[in-house]
Write an enzyme that holds these catalytic residues in place. Structure first.
Site: not given
Ligand code: UD1
Ligand code: CA
Length: 478
Positions: A25, A32, A239, A345, A389, A392
């Site tokens: 997004r 991100k 996001n 600079r 000095n 200008a």
């Molecule tokens: C997750 C939680 C949810 C919580 C929400 C809060 C789970 C299953 N759910 O939701 O309960 O309310 O966060 O924001 O955990 N990421 C990875 N690898 C992956 C998936 C995610 O690194 O495979 C990272 C994302 O980059 C992010 C974070 O984990 O930084 C959370 O991922 P996101 O997809 O936003 O969370 P949800 O699974 O929707």
């Protein structure tokens, strides 16, 4: 004594920072977590927090643009400060932490699990987790939201203890009524984490490995899970770029407040932008519209004028920067007077008490104590002594189309207005340069040098010209 003992027995901390997601997004070519919040990539906010709270080991789980994210972190903190685990395919938060399991081997203590896209989290907000009783197997931060859509809901039993977390997509209508949601910040015993991770199964609506299943595992063992409600302002994930701007605004207010409470006058917080790592001394005054960026430091009692932009620069105590100046990678010594409309600079270095006035540009130029260039000058690749000095309109002609050359002006040199120094060229101590000169040869100390053409005066020339013109006009008419 008590607190020291407590410190000694409090178990070691490690951190896992999930940062593998694509951030679709954001609609960006940049990962991100590298987007900046108040001038600092959001991942750095989270990594700084991990360091601040004393994590002995910190693992970043990278996936999308893994190499770029890793290179950024190593560039900023040095190689080896953070460990990296790669998650090639994003199969859920549980899967992300599984990737970090290798890096956690042999670690004894508690693991804090954070997300790289939650930059406003602070040590203060983490407190309930860090102080949670050792009997808890898993502790997490929750938030109570008016609109919990999309989040995992915290499901509590009749006794009020946390039983499990159910993701929005897996929740029943009744469960969706619950407004307490999972923030995604957890603290868990390392041994249990490593023991439980292999038990996660992707048997849910999204076919993902849910980290949140660990809560259920813990609850099944003597209800040993707890959720601590905390401020949504601190826990909001980013996001899209609307949330990015909102987080920056919150971060900015916090930064400004910290400086104001620390003894800095900020005349108009609404229009002042100060990055997180900027330091400012007591009694400094920051006028409206100033931007202090990157690793800038401002000394005690300095005044930063309206609309000035100062990037990665050191400004000494009692310096007066007037309105509309621009500095980048510059060093300004104590009590200098700069501007309005001055540009420093990279490599501009001023000793104490220098004066740099309007429309003066310095690049890779050093100036000794008390030297002045007050109007309309370009000083590039210059070594300028003290008490010099610069008149200008003086210009160092530092570039021959291929290479840059240095102009050296020793202590006490006086440069008349509208002088050009064709570098490389040196002027010895105390020498004078006559106004309007083009200096191509070195000038010895104590000499006067000028290249001015002799002045010609033609008396009565204007009247004679008028007569000639009148004659011509008369000839044309006849
Ligand atoms: C997750 C939680 C949810 C919580 C929400 C809060 C789970 C299953 N759910 O939701 O309960 O309310 O966060 O924001 O955990 N990421 C990875 N690898 C992956 C998936 C995610 O690194 O495979 C990272 C994302 O980059 C992010 C974070 O984990 O930084 C959370 O991922 P996101 O997809 O936003 O969370 P949800 O699974 O929707
Ligand atoms: Ca998701």
């Amino acid at each position: 004594m008590m607190s020291e003992t407590a410190k000694q027995i409090s178990p070691a901390l490690a951190a896992v920072v999930m940062a593998a997601g694509k951030g679709t997004r954001m609609k960006s070519n940049t990962a991100k977590v590298l987007h900046a919040v108040a001038g600092k990539p959001m991942l750095e906010w989270v990594l700084d927090l991990a360091l601040e709270i004393g994590c002995e080991r910190a693992v970043a789980v990278v996936g999308h643009q893994a190499e770029r994210v890793r290179a950024h972190v190593e560039g900023k903190y040095g190689a080896g400060r953070f460990l990296f685990a790669e998650q090639r395919e994003q199969k859920g938060t549980g899967h992300a932490v599984m990737m970090a399991a290798g890096a956690l081997q042999g670690f004894e203590g508690r693991v804090l699990i954070l997300s790289g896209d939650v930059p406003l989290l602070s040590q203060e907000t983490l407190k309930p987790l860090l102080e949670a009783p050792a009997s808890l197997r898993v502790a997490l931060l929750s938030m109570v939201l008016d609109d919990p859509t999309g989040y995992g809901r915290v499901i509590r039993g009749e006794d009020g203890r946390v039983r499990r977390i159910v993701e929005h997509k897996d929740a029943t209508e009744t469960e969706r009524q619950v407004r307490e949601v999972n923030s995604g910040v957890y603290l868990i015993d390392a041994a249990l984490l490593l023991q439980w991770l292999p038990r996660l199964q992707p048997n849910n609506a999204q076919g993902e490995y849910y980290l949140t299943d660990l809560i259920r595992f813990a609850a099944e063992e003597n209800a040993a899970a707890e959720a601590y409600p905390a401020s949504p302002e601190d826990l909001g994930g980013i996001n899209d770029r609307v949330q990015l701007a909102a987080a920056s605004a919150v971060a900015r207010q916090r930064i400004l407040r910290r400086h104001m409470l620390g003894g800095v006058t900020i005349e108009d917080p609404v229009t002042t932008y100060i990055d997180r790592d900027v330091t400012i001394g007591n009694d400094a005054i920051i006028e409206p519209g100033a931007h202090l960026r990157g690793a800038t430091s401002i000394g005690e009692g300095a005044v930063i004028g309206a609309g000035s932009v100062i990037i990665n620069s050191q400004v000494g105590p009692q310096v007066r920067v007037q309105a509309w100046c621009h500095f980048e990678d510059a060093v300004v010594g104590p009590a200098c007077k700069i501007g309005p409309y001055a540009r420093l600079r990279p490599g501009a270095e001023l000793s104490a008490d220098c004066h740099i006035g309007n429309f003066v540009e310095l690049k890779k130029a050093r100036m000794g104590k008390g030297s002045k260039a007050n109007h309309l000058a370009y000083l590039g690749d210059a070594e300028i002594g003290s008490g010099v000095n610069v008149g200008a309109g003086t210009i160092t002609c530092n570039y021959d189309g291929k290479n840059k050359h240095v102009t050296r002006l020793a202590d006490g040199v006086f440069v008349g207005s509208d002088t050009q120094f064709v570098a490389p060229v040196s002027v010895g101590a105390g020498a004078y340069i006559g106004a309007g000169s083009t200096i191509t040869e070195d000038v010895p100390a104590g000499a006067l040098a000028f290249t001015r053409a002799p002045q010609t005066v033609k008396e009565g020339w204007v009247r004679k010209k008028a007569e000639r013109d009148a004659l011509k006009t008369a000839e044309k008419k006849t």
